[in-house]
Write a protein that holds these residues in place. Structure first.
Motif, mmCIF file in Angstrom:
data_model
loop_
_atom_site.group_PDB
_atom_site.id
_atom_site.type_symbol
_atom_site.label_atom_id
_atom_site.label_comp_id
_atom_site.label_asym_id
_atom_site.label_seq_id
_atom_site.Cartn_x
_atom_site.Cartn_y
_atom_site.Cartn_z
ATOM 1 N N THR A 53 0.824 -1.199 0.000
ATOM 2 C CA THR A 53 0.000 0.000 0.000
ATOM 3 C C THR A 53 0.860 1.252 0.000
ATOM 4 O OG1 THR A 53 -1.739 -1.188 1.175
ATOM 5 C CG2 THR A 53 -1.851 1.214 1.204
ATOM 6 N N LEU A 54 1.901 1.260 0.818
ATOM 7 C CA LEU A 54 2.797 2.423 0.850
ATOM 8 C C LEU A 54 3.504 2.606 -0.488
ATOM 9 C CD1 LEU A 54 4.333 2.128 4.426
ATOM 10 C CD2 LEU A 54 2.601 3.748 3.621
ATOM 11 N N ASP A 55 3.868 1.504 -1.137
ATOM 12 C CA ASP A 55 4.484 1.590 -2.466
ATOM 13 C C ASP A 55 3.516 2.203 -3.480
ATOM 14 O OD1 ASP A 55 6.826 0.480 -1.503
ATOM 15 O OD2 ASP A 55 6.356 -1.551 -2.226
ATOM 16 N N LYS A 56 2.243 1.816 -3.396
ATOM 17 C CA LYS A 56 1.250 2.367 -4.314
ATOM 18 C C LYS A 56 1.030 3.861 -4.073
ATOM 19 C CE LYS A 56 -1.245 -1.942 -5.042
ATOM 20 N NZ LYS A 56 -2.487 -2.686 -4.798
ATOM 21 N N VAL A 57 1.015 4.277 -2.806
ATOM 22 C CA VAL A 57 0.868 5.704 -2.493
ATOM 23 C C VAL A 57 2.064 6.475 -3.024
ATOM 24 C CG1 VAL A 57 0.782 7.390 -0.611
ATOM 25 C CG2 VAL A 57 -0.637 5.350 -0.508
ATOM 26 N N SER A 58 3.247 5.920 -2.843
ATOM 27 C CA SER A 58 4.456 6.565 -3.346
ATOM 28 C C SER A 58 4.430 6.678 -4.867
ATOM 29 C CB SER A 58 5.688 5.781 -2.892
ATOM 30 O OG SER A 58 6.856 6.368 -3.394
ATOM 31 N N ALA A 59 3.989 5.625 -5.531
ATOM 32 C CA ALA A 59 3.902 5.650 -6.996
ATOM 33 C C ALA A 59 2.887 6.686 -7.471
ATOM 34 C CB ALA A 59 3.539 4.265 -7.520
ATOM 35 N N THR A 60 1.773 6.811 -6.744
ATOM 36 C CA THR A 60 0.760 7.809 -7.090
ATOM 37 C C THR A 60 1.319 9.215 -6.950
ATOM 38 O OG1 THR A 60 -0.985 6.326 -6.334
ATOM 39 C CG2 THR A 60 -1.560 8.640 -6.536
ATOM 40 N N GLN A 61 2.086 9.449 -5.890
ATOM 41 C CA GLN A 61 2.696 10.769 -5.699
ATOM 42 C C GLN A 61 3.746 11.045 -6.770
ATOM 43 O OE1 GLN A 61 3.959 10.410 -1.585
ATOM 44 N NE2 GLN A 61 2.223 11.652 -0.904
ATOM 45 N N ALA A 62 4.524 10.044 -7.123
ATOM 46 C CA ALA A 62 5.547 10.228 -8.156
ATOM 47 C C ALA A 62 4.899 10.513 -9.516
ATOM 48 C CB ALA A 62 6.427 8.988 -8.243
ATOM 49 N N ARG A 63 3.806 9.815 -9.809
ATOM 50 C CA ARG A 63 3.092 10.045 -11.071
ATOM 51 C C ARG A 63 2.545 11.469 -11.125
ATOM 52 N NH1 ARG A 63 -2.299 9.575 -12.539
ATOM 53 N NH2 ARG A 63 -2.619 9.328 -14.761
ATOM 54 N N ALA A 64 1.990 11.932 -10.016
ATOM 55 C CA ALA A 64 1.456 13.299 -9.964
ATOM 56 C C ALA A 64 2.577 14.320 -10.150
ATOM 57 C CB ALA A 64 0.729 13.540 -8.647
ATOM 58 N N ALA A 65 3.721 14.075 -9.522
ATOM 59 C CA ALA A 65 4.857 14.984 -9.665
ATOM 60 C C ALA A 65 5.377 14.992 -11.101
ATOM 61 C CB ALA A 65 5.974 14.590 -8.703
ATOM 62 N N ASP A 66 5.413 13.820 -11.734
ATOM 63 C CA ASP A 66 5.858 13.735 -13.130
ATOM 64 C C ASP A 66 4.905 14.478 -14.063
ATOM 65 O OD1 ASP A 66 8.025 12.232 -12.340
ATOM 66 O OD2 ASP A 66 7.133 10.295 -12.944
ATOM 67 N N LEU A 67 3.598 14.305 -13.838
ATOM 68 C CA LEU A 67 2.623 15.017 -14.660
ATOM 69 C C LEU A 67 2.720 16.530 -14.452
ATOM 70 C CD1 LEU A 67 -0.617 12.836 -14.538
ATOM 71 C CD2 LEU A 67 0.629 13.559 -16.559
ATOM 72 N N GLN A 68 2.937 16.933 -13.201
ATOM 73 C CA GLN A 68 3.068 18.356 -12.908
ATOM 74 C C GLN A 68 4.287 18.942 -13.621
ATOM 75 O OE1 GLN A 68 3.568 19.233 -8.760
ATOM 76 N NE2 GLN A 68 3.503 21.439 -9.064
ATOM 77 N N GLN A 69 5.393 18.224 -13.562
ATOM 78 C CA GLN A 69 6.613 18.700 -14.217
ATOM 79 C C GLN A 69 6.417 18.744 -15.742
ATOM 80 O OE1 GLN A 69 10.081 16.301 -13.578
ATOM 81 N NE2 GLN A 69 11.466 17.908 -14.261
ATOM 82 N N ALA A 70 5.763 17.730 -16.293
ATOM 83 C CA ALA A 70 5.511 17.718 -17.734
ATOM 84 C C ALA A 70 4.626 18.892 -18.145
ATOM 85 C CB ALA A 70 4.863 16.398 -18.141
ATOM 86 N N PHE A 71 3.631 19.215 -17.320
ATOM 87 C CA PHE A 71 2.760 20.350 -17.622
ATOM 88 C C PHE A 71 3.550 21.657 -17.582
ATOM 89 C CE2 PHE A 71 -0.096 23.761 -16.202
ATOM 90 C CZ PHE A 71 -1.015 23.742 -17.235
ATOM 91 N N GLU A 72 4.416 21.773 -16.573
ATOM 92 C CA GLU A 72 5.225 22.994 -16.447
ATOM 93 C C GLU A 72 6.189 23.154 -17.617
ATOM 94 O OE1 GLU A 72 6.995 22.472 -12.625
ATOM 95 O OE2 GLU A 72 5.189 23.137 -11.551
ATOM 96 N N LEU A 73 6.648 22.034 -18.178
ATOM 97 C CA LEU A 73 7.568 22.090 -19.319
ATOM 98 C C LEU A 73 6.833 22.233 -20.649
ATOM 99 C CD1 LEU A 73 10.141 19.373 -18.214
ATOM 100 C CD2 LEU A 73 10.416 21.857 -18.171
ATOM 101 N N GLY A 74 5.497 22.220 -20.631
ATOM 102 C CA GLY A 74 4.721 22.448 -21.845
ATOM 103 C C GLY A 74 4.414 21.210 -22.656
ATOM 104 N N ASP A 75 4.483 20.051 -22.063
ATOM 105 C CA ASP A 75 4.156 18.805 -22.762
ATOM 106 C C ASP A 75 2.664 18.816 -23.118
ATOM 107 O OD1 ASP A 75 3.825 16.248 -23.717
ATOM 108 O OD2 ASP A 75 4.746 15.260 -21.988
ATOM 109 N N PRO A 76 2.311 18.646 -24.392
ATOM 110 C CA PRO A 76 0.896 18.708 -24.781
ATOM 111 C C PRO A 76 0.064 17.543 -24.243
ATOM 112 C CG PRO A 76 2.268 18.127 -26.665
ATOM 113 C CD PRO A 76 3.194 18.460 -25.541
ATOM 114 N N ARG A 77 0.702 16.442 -23.867
ATOM 115 C CA ARG A 77 -0.034 15.297 -23.326
ATOM 116 C C ARG A 77 -0.442 15.510 -21.871
ATOM 117 N NH1 ARG A 77 4.312 10.943 -24.481
ATOM 118 N NH2 ARG A 77 5.506 12.748 -23.852
ATOM 119 N N ALA A 78 0.166 16.474 -21.199
ATOM 120 C CA ALA A 78 -0.132 16.733 -19.788
ATOM 121 C C ALA A 78 -1.029 17.958 -19.683
ATOM 122 C CB ALA A 78 1.166 16.932 -19.014
#
Length: 116
Positions: A53-78
């Motif tokens: 469960t803790l691994d899944k929470v960590s993965a969810t947070q990492a995915r959110a951080a990756d999407l946030q960074q992609a949005f900030e960099l202008g990735d059209p998929r994010a």
């Protein structure tokens, strides 16, 4: 906030009921023969379930951080909606984890304060 935690806890209980009443507090070495097929199924222990469960929470947070960074960099998929949904999912997962931790600590303290 409390409704979200109650919802998650009810989902956990429903999943537990669907699992056929298998409990995580059964020793991991106990094998259960499912359906008479001759194959034994290992029941995960509490520590393994908590770790997963803790691994899944960590993965969810990492995915959110990756999407946030992609949005900030202008990735059209994010797009903004996906980023916000991922961030809310990670926030709810983290809050639920903190609530479970608080309840475990409270239960531990209750047990330790019991008279012998």
């Amino acid at each position: 906030m409390t409704d979200a935690i109650s919802s998650i806890l009810s989902q956990i209980r429903a999943h537990e009921m669907r699992a056929g009443g298998l409990r995580g507090d059964v020793a991991p070495s106990d094998a259960i023969d499912v359906g008479g097929a001759g194959k034994a199924q290992q029941v995960p222990g509490f520590a393994e379930t908590l770790s997963n469960t803790l691994d899944k929470v960590s993965a969810t947070q990492a995915r959110a951080a990756d999407l946030q960074q992609a949005f900030e960099l202008g990735d059209p998929r994010a797009d903004l909606a996906r980023v916000m949904v991922a961030m809310q999912q990670s926030q709810v997962a983290f809050r639920a984890t903190v609530e479970v931790r608080n309840r475990l600590v409270q239960a531990y303290q209750d047990v330790m304060n019991m008279p012998i």
